[in-house]
Design an enzyme around this catalytic site. Structure first.
Site, PDB file in Angstrom:
ATOM      1  N   ILE A  60      58.583  38.215  40.972  1.00  0.00           N
ATOM      2  CA  ILE A  60      58.197  38.729  39.661  1.00  0.00           C
ATOM      3  C   ILE A  60      57.470  40.060  39.825  1.00  0.00           C
ATOM      4  CG2 ILE A  60      56.850  38.273  37.564  1.00  0.00           C
ATOM      5  CD1 ILE A  60      56.749  35.304  38.539  1.00  0.00           C
ATOM      6  N   CYS A  61      57.770  40.992  38.932  1.00  0.00           N
ATOM      7  CA  CYS A  61      56.894  42.143  38.702  1.00  0.00           C
ATOM      8  C   CYS A  61      56.985  42.488  37.226  1.00  0.00           C
ATOM      9  CB  CYS A  61      57.246  43.325  39.609  1.00  0.00           C
ATOM     10  SG  CYS A  61      58.786  44.173  39.161  1.00  0.00           S
ATOM     11  N   ARG A  62      56.570  43.694  36.840  1.00  0.00           N
ATOM     12  CA  ARG A  62      56.561  44.008  35.415  1.00  0.00           C
ATOM     13  C   ARG A  62      57.967  44.188  34.868  1.00  0.00           C
ATOM     14  NH1 ARG A  62      56.122  48.647  32.000  1.00  0.00           N
ATOM     15  NH2 ARG A  62      55.074  48.114  30.045  1.00  0.00           N
ATOM     16  N   ALA A 107      60.957  44.334  37.171  1.00  0.00           N
ATOM     17  CA  ALA A 107      61.899  43.876  38.199  1.00  0.00           C
ATOM     18  C   ALA A 107      62.203  44.927  39.254  1.00  0.00           C
ATOM     19  CB  ALA A 107      63.203  43.350  37.600  1.00  0.00           C
ATOM     20  N   MET A 129      58.335  40.694  33.819  1.00  0.00           N
ATOM     21  CA  MET A 129      57.452  40.225  32.753  1.00  0.00           C
ATOM     22  C   MET A 129      57.855  40.785  31.390  1.00  0.00           C
ATOM     23  SD  MET A 129      55.402  38.132  34.195  1.00  0.00           S
ATOM     24  CE  MET A 129      54.117  37.902  32.966  1.00  0.00           C
TER      25      MET A 129
END
Length: 565
Positions: A527-529, A531, A555
């Site tokens: 996961i990140c903000r 991708a 996210m």
């Protein structure tokens, strides 16, 4: 050869003008039941608010222009009431006088359009309830809204500082193009607007999570959005104000109510003439726009056309396809081998400076058809180079075949409307030409920092999708994370804003030094903000022997799919 065209506006008018350019000797008669033969109905909401000031600006070509420049016998306020395919005649009635004439034809073109849906509800004929379909409709609404200023005489109009302004309420019923555009334009002129939509989302062609972005944007600009609750009726209150009742029992005050419940193809003439009607209730035509009678053609909102991606019969009430169909009908009548390729439903809507646009098939349509040979990606690129002032994030969803990478559809939203238009227009052309995501990688698009990036959003979409298909970036989605080990590679400060319960946080820069904290017997979802960092982490983990997938859209996608309660 004598050609009679029933209906003007987009399809009929373009057919008439094209046919004259192709055949100087043809006798062309075009009849239109309204007072204007060709007008821009897409501009009506903007004329109602005064954005388009002059009514004349909506008139694309007048009756006189068609007569003088094209030598076409145009008859406005003339209604076709019957067709005799055996005798090859059409019965016409003068709307003003009621006079009847019978007109012969060699070829007949139907362009009757699609009237607005107006259900038989209690109070629906009360004053102050309107549809938005024609120039006279817009004129009537403008006159009604102007009447509302009568009570502003006196102190409110007195020169000087005004501290109070009376509230005016509008209820718009329907969350399609006209409904949303009317909501925006009524808000612009000071109305408190409630938008009611019976379904669980606005803009039905969009997938639900993308429509949610539109709904939130409307709310941000003061529009009250009511979903999953249709209109039940209308009642007039003391003083002339309306009350709009919903099926749930809730009521909403309204000084004006707009019905924008969609349209139905006008097939009255076609049915009475015995022409074939398709499964969606529109006139059935072939690729040359011929109906079941080879001497009768049909174009525009009243016909069924093939969906370019699925091949299904579809109803698409859009001016662009109607214009192309009118040209093709003229070509066919003139003996040219033109064909309609089908429609992708490519559309855009502007709302409070932002835009939503789409082309091709949606995921919900693929699911309805039982099609499993597709993948989707979410991405959130900048509208132009981030270092140039004013860059805005675009939210994009792209669908493509897992088997061969062929582009299936795309949806985009953002506060930079021209940037949204540019990307979906480019993807629409690519889709029509049968392009794959590998072609998008190599697409050469205009670049300057105020317009795009060296790696444009279209290229970026192709690169991300191609990485998925090549196996360089195994993909997961938020509805597939139940049994996975969640790894969050954002910085700790970002987790104070939003976090995922149970996820292990290892910032991307620390990942290589902390691989021993990760399980090798479970699949890891990263996961990140948006991708992008998760992709970098995915490459690191894959090359170190981990089973790993990148959660598409990060996210930002989670906020669409799992909105906060």
């Amino acid at each position: 050869m004598k050609v009679v065209i029933i209906g003007g506006v987009a399809g009929g008018a373009s057919c008439a003008a094209r046919l004259r350019r192709l055949d100087e000797r043809a006798e062309i008669v075009m009849v239109e039941r309204g007072p204007y033969v060709s007008y821009a109905n897409c501009g009506l909401p903007y004329h109602i608010s005064g954005v388009i000031e002059r009514e004349a600006s909506l008139l694309v070509a007048s009756e006189q222009v068609f007569r003088t420049n094209f030598a076409i016998d145009v008859r406005t306020e003339c209604e076709a009431i019957a067709i005799s395919p055996r005798d090859k005649t059409v019965t016409l009635r003068d709307v003003k006088t009621g006079a009847i004439v019978h007109e012969s034809y060699d070829k007949l073109v139907l362009s009757p359009g699609a009237p607005s849906v107006r259900p038989d509800l209690p109070g629906i004929d009360l004053a102050g309830i309107f549809e938005v379909r024609t120039v006279p409709d817009a004129r009537t609404i403008r006159e009604w809204l102007a009447r509302g200023t009568d009570f502003l005489a006196g102190m409110y109009n007195y020169s000087g500082i005004q501290f109070l302004k009376p509230e005016r309420h509008a209820v718009v019923v329907g969350g399609g193009f006209i409904g949303l555009e009317m909501a925006e334009n009524l808000a612009h002129i000071g109305f408190e607007v409630t938008l009611m939509e019976m379904n669980d989302q606005v803009l039905a062609p969009l997938d639900r999570e993308m429509a949610r972005m539109v709904e939130e944007h409307l709310k941000l600009h003061g529009v009250q959005v009511v979903l999953g609750d249709g209109v039940a009726g209308f009642r007039q209150l003391e003083g002339g104000r309306l009350e709009v009742a919903a099926r749930s029992g809730r009521t909403y005050p309204a000084d004006v109510a707009i019905l924008a419940l969609g349209v139905r193809p006008d097939t009255t003439l076609a049915r009475s003439a015995g022409l074939a009607i398709g499964p969606r209730g529109g006139i059935r035509v072939d690729a040359q726009m011929r109906t079941s009678d080879p001497d009768i053609l049909a174009v525009g909102d009243a016909i069924e056309v093939a969906d370019f991606v699925t091949g299904e019969a579809s109803l698409v009430a859009l001016a662009g396809p109607a214009n192309r169909q009118g040209r093709i009908a003229a070509d066919v009548i003139a003996g040219r081998p033109s064909r309609f390729r089908g429609t992708q439903g490519t559309s855009i809507i502007g709302l409070f400076g932002a835009a939503a646009a789409w082309t091709g098939v949606s995921e919900k349509t693929l699911k309805r058809l039982g099609d499993t040979d597709y993948e989707k990606i979410y991405l959130f690129p900048n509208s132009h180079a981030g270092y140039y002032p004013g860059a805005k994030v675009l939210g994009m969803k792209v669908l493509f075949r897992k088997s061969d990478g062929k582009l299936l559809g795309a949806q985009a939203l953002g506060e930079d409307g021209p940037a949204v238009d540019k990307r979906i227009s480019a993807l629409s052309v690519a889709l029509q030409l049968g392009a794959s995501v590998y072609d998008l990688e190599e697409a050469e698009l205009c670049y300057a920092p105020q317009f795009g990036s060296a790696k444009d959003a279209v290229n970026f979409a192709g690169m991300v999708a191609a990485d998925v298909l090549r196996g360089d970036m195994p993909l997961a989605h938020w509805d597939e994370t139940d049994d996975a080990f969640l790894l969050d590679v954002r910085q700790p400060v970002e987790l104070t804003v939003e976090s995922v319960p149970g996820a292990l946080d290892i910032p991307l820069g620390d990942l290589r030094q902390r691989l021993d904290e990760l399980p090798r017997d479970r699949e890891i979802h990263v996961i990140c903000r948006s991708a992008q960092r998760a992709y970098y982490a995915t490459r690191v983990l894959m090359q170190n022997g981990f089973k790993v997938r990148n959660i598409s859209g990060g996210m930002l996608a989670r906020a669409l799919i799992q909105p906060a309660a």
